[in-house]
Scaffold this motif. Structure first.
Motif, PDB file in Angstrom:
ATOM      1  N   ALA A 166      51.303  39.723  29.252  1.00  0.00           N
ATOM      2  CA  ALA A 166      49.779  39.992  29.317  1.00  0.00           C
ATOM      3  C   ALA A 166      49.490  40.684  28.030  1.00  0.00           C
ATOM      4  O   ALA A 166      50.235  41.592  27.508  1.00  0.00           O
ATOM      5  CB  ALA A 166      49.462  40.983  30.443  1.00  0.00           C
ATOM      6  N   VAL A 169      43.616  42.621  26.263  1.00  0.00           N
ATOM      7  CA  VAL A 169      42.497  41.829  26.748  1.00  0.00           C
ATOM      8  C   VAL A 169      41.195  41.808  25.655  1.00  0.00           C
ATOM      9  O   VAL A 169      41.071  43.197  25.384  1.00  0.00           O
ATOM     10  CB  VAL A 169      41.938  42.507  28.177  1.00  0.00           C
ATOM     11  CG1 VAL A 169      40.438  41.789  28.683  1.00  0.00           C
ATOM     12  CG2 VAL A 169      42.743  42.217  29.007  1.00  0.00           C
ATOM     13  N   THR A 171      37.633  42.189  24.474  1.00  0.00           N
ATOM     14  CA  THR A 171      36.238  42.650  25.205  1.00  0.00           C
ATOM     15  C   THR A 171      35.230  42.010  24.381  1.00  0.00           C
ATOM     16  O   THR A 171      35.368  41.358  23.260  1.00  0.00           O
ATOM     17  CB  THR A 171      36.144  43.945  25.068  1.00  0.00           C
ATOM     18  OG1 THR A 171      36.078  44.564  23.784  1.00  0.00           O
ATOM     19  CG2 THR A 171      37.260  44.795  25.796  1.00  0.00           C
ATOM     20  N   GLN A 188      45.224  34.261  28.369  1.00  0.00           N
ATOM     21  CA  GLN A 188      46.483  35.069  28.527  1.00  0.00           C
ATOM     22  C   GLN A 188      47.746  34.138  28.776  1.00  0.00           C
ATOM     23  O   GLN A 188      47.557  33.150  29.756  1.00  0.00           O
ATOM     24  CB  GLN A 188      46.267  36.029  29.850  1.00  0.00           C
ATOM     25  CG  GLN A 188      45.402  36.981  29.450  1.00  0.00           C
ATOM     26  CD  GLN A 188      45.840  38.230  28.800  1.00  0.00           C
ATOM     27  OE1 GLN A 188      47.045  38.402  28.071  1.00  0.00           O
ATOM     28  NE2 GLN A 188      45.132  39.351  28.294  1.00  0.00           N
ATOM     29  N   GLY A 301      39.844  39.298  32.733  1.00  0.00           N
ATOM     30  CA  GLY A 301      40.848  39.540  31.521  1.00  0.00           C
ATOM     31  C   GLY A 301      41.341  38.412  31.051  1.00  0.00           C
ATOM     32  O   GLY A 301      42.624  38.518  30.654  1.00  0.00           O
ATOM     33  N   TRP A 302      41.032  37.051  31.166  1.00  0.00           N
ATOM     34  CA  TRP A 302      41.710  35.938  30.720  1.00  0.00           C
ATOM     35  C   TRP A 302      41.895  35.813  29.351  1.00  0.00           C
ATOM     36  O   TRP A 302      42.821  35.018  28.833  1.00  0.00           O
ATOM     37  CB  TRP A 302      40.940  34.688  31.355  1.00  0.00           C
ATOM     38  CG  TRP A 302      41.119  34.686  32.896  1.00  0.00           C
ATOM     39  CD1 TRP A 302      41.964  35.616  33.630  1.00  0.00           C
ATOM     40  CD2 TRP A 302      40.662  33.609  33.767  1.00  0.00           C
ATOM     41  NE1 TRP A 302      41.717  34.939  35.145  1.00  0.00           N
ATOM     42  CE2 TRP A 302      41.086  33.847  35.099  1.00  0.00           C
ATOM     43  CE3 TRP A 302      39.805  32.496  33.420  1.00  0.00           C
ATOM     44  CZ2 TRP A 302      40.857  33.099  35.955  1.00  0.00           C
ATOM     45  CZ3 TRP A 302      39.483  31.753  34.462  1.00  0.00           C
ATOM     46  CH2 TRP A 302      39.893  31.988  35.556  1.00  0.00           C
ATOM     47  N   CYS A 304      42.393  36.684  25.255  1.00  0.00           N
ATOM     48  CA  CYS A 304      43.231  37.441  24.342  1.00  0.00           C
ATOM     49  C   CYS A 304      43.121  36.889  23.088  1.00  0.00           C
ATOM     50  O   CYS A 304      42.675  35.774  22.802  1.00  0.00           O
ATOM     51  CB  CYS A 304      44.677  37.737  24.791  1.00  0.00           C
ATOM     52  SG  CYS A 304      45.715  36.111  24.800  1.00  0.00           S
TER      53      CYS A 304
END
Lengths: 306, 311
Positions: A166, A169, A171, A188, A301-302, A304
């Motif tokens: 992970a 994340v 935003t 992710q 939170g997928w 990145c």
């Protein structure tokens, strides 16, 4: 079948081991014997892969004792090896096992492991090449190879989602000012996008529910639930689905998404810009819908940094 | 007070293997436990629930790493990617020492996921010791190597298992994780006296002990870790503790795992023998006498030293 990665066994071992090369030769010989599939009675095969009697090969490097021959001692290790790796594939592949039935699944697993012994220090990765094997050697799963391949991919995606990496994340603030024509988002590493011609997710959930019931029923006096738990889960009927396998709050989830949303995610995963990804989804990606999709995906939170 | 220079953690006392069926109990009830031993490989992952659970355990407990895949005896060189992950985990757990097995299990980059026995040769001892040194230098943590249970012996062997163990740890200058159950299992399978083994290992290098249950089959014993510790193993443990002093000890229970409380109660039986070791140190002898075993003629205590260190 020669195990992928393992070099050929020596025809003969030196009488004394004086070097690391001698040690490697012995280890290679023993590994070849262990990786050779057991007979239906779970014994070592009578012949080594080069045609020699397995008993002679075992006797060439393993001492007998007053209770066990060299072959029997080698066989203890061969059984331990096969039981361990087969158990591991069984645990990670309940859907594939249900789909093929015990006998065909067992044959598939043995053939797979004979060709692809583990290449990782962890058993976690043991099934990573199973989808490829099913595609490359359809005889083990015919006539349901495509479905078996789909189920195997789905089950491997679960392993990835369970403990894959992970990254921090992203935003909204991280890309609030970035123009969509330049913004590239990454998914992710633990997220897998899967498009199937069958509702594989529903099928595997049904299998797991049946198996859970079987587990619950194992202590039951009443035979009703036990009998019910032996029922075969019906094979899934054809129907296109788009599934994202992911985790949230350390738990595994399968999320269905509509095809246009899937297309956007696919494009982002392939490195396209946000504008390109949305354009690729066509007219179905209406602005309101796109906003809803992204709101959900951000919350999960997928995304990145690429 | 440490029992020896490889055993600076005598205060650790009795530990348990951290196993999935006990996670909820441990996290919710926070039972008292001296320390937990984790299987390193279960946490050599990039994310997700395993590391989340580990971090919560680390907030409350002391953790020691135990591995099953370094394969010090494999002819292959150590896998750098594996070592890098292991080093990250060592930093995360702050394990005071790290253990793995004196065995092989991989060749040409393929893995058997088993703890396969070594041929007890000088060449293998030299190679194995070099790998242990390499791993220790990379990980920057003390290493203890564990004796495995075995079901086969090789024609190529040039010494006994305990001589081989001594040869490796002296060359590597590392500690020993003495698995008392494994000694018993191998002794039964190969017909040697387990007390000879215990008498001849370098006691000043024993940093940890393992105890476990096993299963007896018609012609051999298998190290199954699915039973309570059996009486002969407790007796060996008592003898080992007498020889090595108070040592951090862990009960392994990996299959048919009962409740946390049952496993813990079984492990705490070891305290009786640790108390014996403390008593002995004060001048008494709280140990049962060494039982008689059908034995081969005893070897001199200097046998291990008599082994040439290079050939």
């Amino acid at each position: 079948m020669t195990p992928i990665g393992l070099k050929s066994p020596p025809a003969r071992l030196p009488r004394r081991q004086r070097t690391t090369a001698d040690l490697r030769a012995m280890q290679r010989l023993m590994a070849h014997a262990l990786y050779q599939p057991l007979t239906p009675a779970d014994d070592l095969a009578p012949r080594f892969r080069d045609g020699r009697a397995m008993a002679d090969v075992a006797a060439s490097f393993i001492k007998p004792n007053d209770r066990l021959s060299s072959l029997e001692r080698l066989q203890i290790y061969a059984r331990c090896y096969w039981y361990r790796v087969i158990d591991c594939v069984y645990d990670d592949s309940p859907g594939l096992r249900a789909l093929l039935g015990e006998q065909r699944f067992s044959a598939l697993v043995r053939a797979y492991l004979a060709k692809y012994p583990s290449r990782s220090f962890t058993l976690r990765n043991l099934c990573s090449r199973l989808p490829q094997f099913i595609r490359d050697e359809p005889r083990w799963t015919a006539p349901r190879t495509a479905l078996a391949h789909a189920v195997a991919r789905f089950e491997w995606a679960q392993t990835v989602a369970f403990d894959g990496e992970a990254r921090p994340v992203l935003t909204r603030d991280d890309f609030a000012d970035a123009p969509p024509a330049k913004l590239r988002l990454a998914l992710q590493p633990y997220v897998t996008l899967l498009a199937f011609d069958w509702p594989v997710d529903d099928y595997v959930i049904a299998v797991k529910q049946r198996d859970a019931l079987r587990g619950e029923a194992s202590h039951a006096v009443d035979h009703g639930p036990r009998a019910a738990s032996h029922r075969r889960v019906p094979w899934p009927r054809r129907g296109r689905v788009h599934v994202v396998v992911h985790r949230y709050d350390h738990r595994l989830f399968y999320k269905r998404v509509e095809s246009a949303a899937f297309r956007v995610l696919e494009q982002l995963a392939a490195g396209r810009t946000l504008a390109q990804a949305i354009a690729a989804a066509g007219a179905r990606a209406k602005p309101d819908r796109v906003r809803e999709w992204f709101a959900t995906w951000m919350e999960l939170g997928w995304f990145c940094r690429r | 007070m440490p029992a020896n220079r490889f055993n600076a953690f005598t205060d650790y006392g009795i530990g348990l293997g951290l196993r999935v069926p006990h996670y909820a109990h441990i996290l919710e009830r926070k039972p008292t436990c001296g320390w937990f031993e984790i299987i390193s490989e279960n946490f050599l992952v990039d994310g997700g629930r395993p590391l989340h659970v580990l971090d919560r355990i680390l907030e409350q407990y002391r953790v020691v790493q135990h591995g099953v895949s370094l394969y010090f005896g494999s002819a292959d060189k150590p896998d750098r990617a594996h070592l890098r992950k292991l080093k990250a985990l060592v930093k995360r757990t702050r394990t005071p020492w790290l253990s793995d097995h004196l065995c092989w299990g991989s060749v040409d980059g393929t893995y058997t996921h088993d703890l396969l026995p070594m041929p007890y040769t000088f060449a293998a001892a030299k190679h194995t010791a070099e790998k242990i040194r390499h791993v220790r230098d990379f990980l920057e943590v003390p290493i203890c190597v564990e004796n495995v249970s075995s079901y086969a012996e090789f024609h190529a062997s040039e010494m006994t298992e305990w001589e081989f163990l001594g040869e490796v740890v002296e060359r590597a200058d590392c500690g020993i994780l003495l698995d008392v159950n494994n000694i018993y299992v191998s002794a039964q399978n190969h017909g040697f006296d387990p007390y000879d083994y215990l008498d001849h290992v370098p006691h000043d290098r024993v940093g940890q002990m393992h105890i476990a249950g096993h299963t007896r089959f018609e012609k051999y014993i298998l190290d199954t870790h699915d039973h309570p510790v059996l009486d002969p193993v407790w007796k060996l443990y008592a003898h080992a503790t007498k020889l090595c002093g108070v040592t951090a000890t862990l009960l392994e229970w990996d299959d048919k795992i009962p409740s946390f409380d049952e496993v813990h109660a079984e492990a705490l039986k070891a305290n009786e023998f640790i108390a014996g070791a403390r008593e002995a140190k004060k001048g008494g002898d709280g140990f049962p006498s060494r039982p008689e075993f059908p034995r081969a003629p005893p070897q001199p205590r200097t046998a291990r030293r008599a082994v040439p260190t290079s050939r």
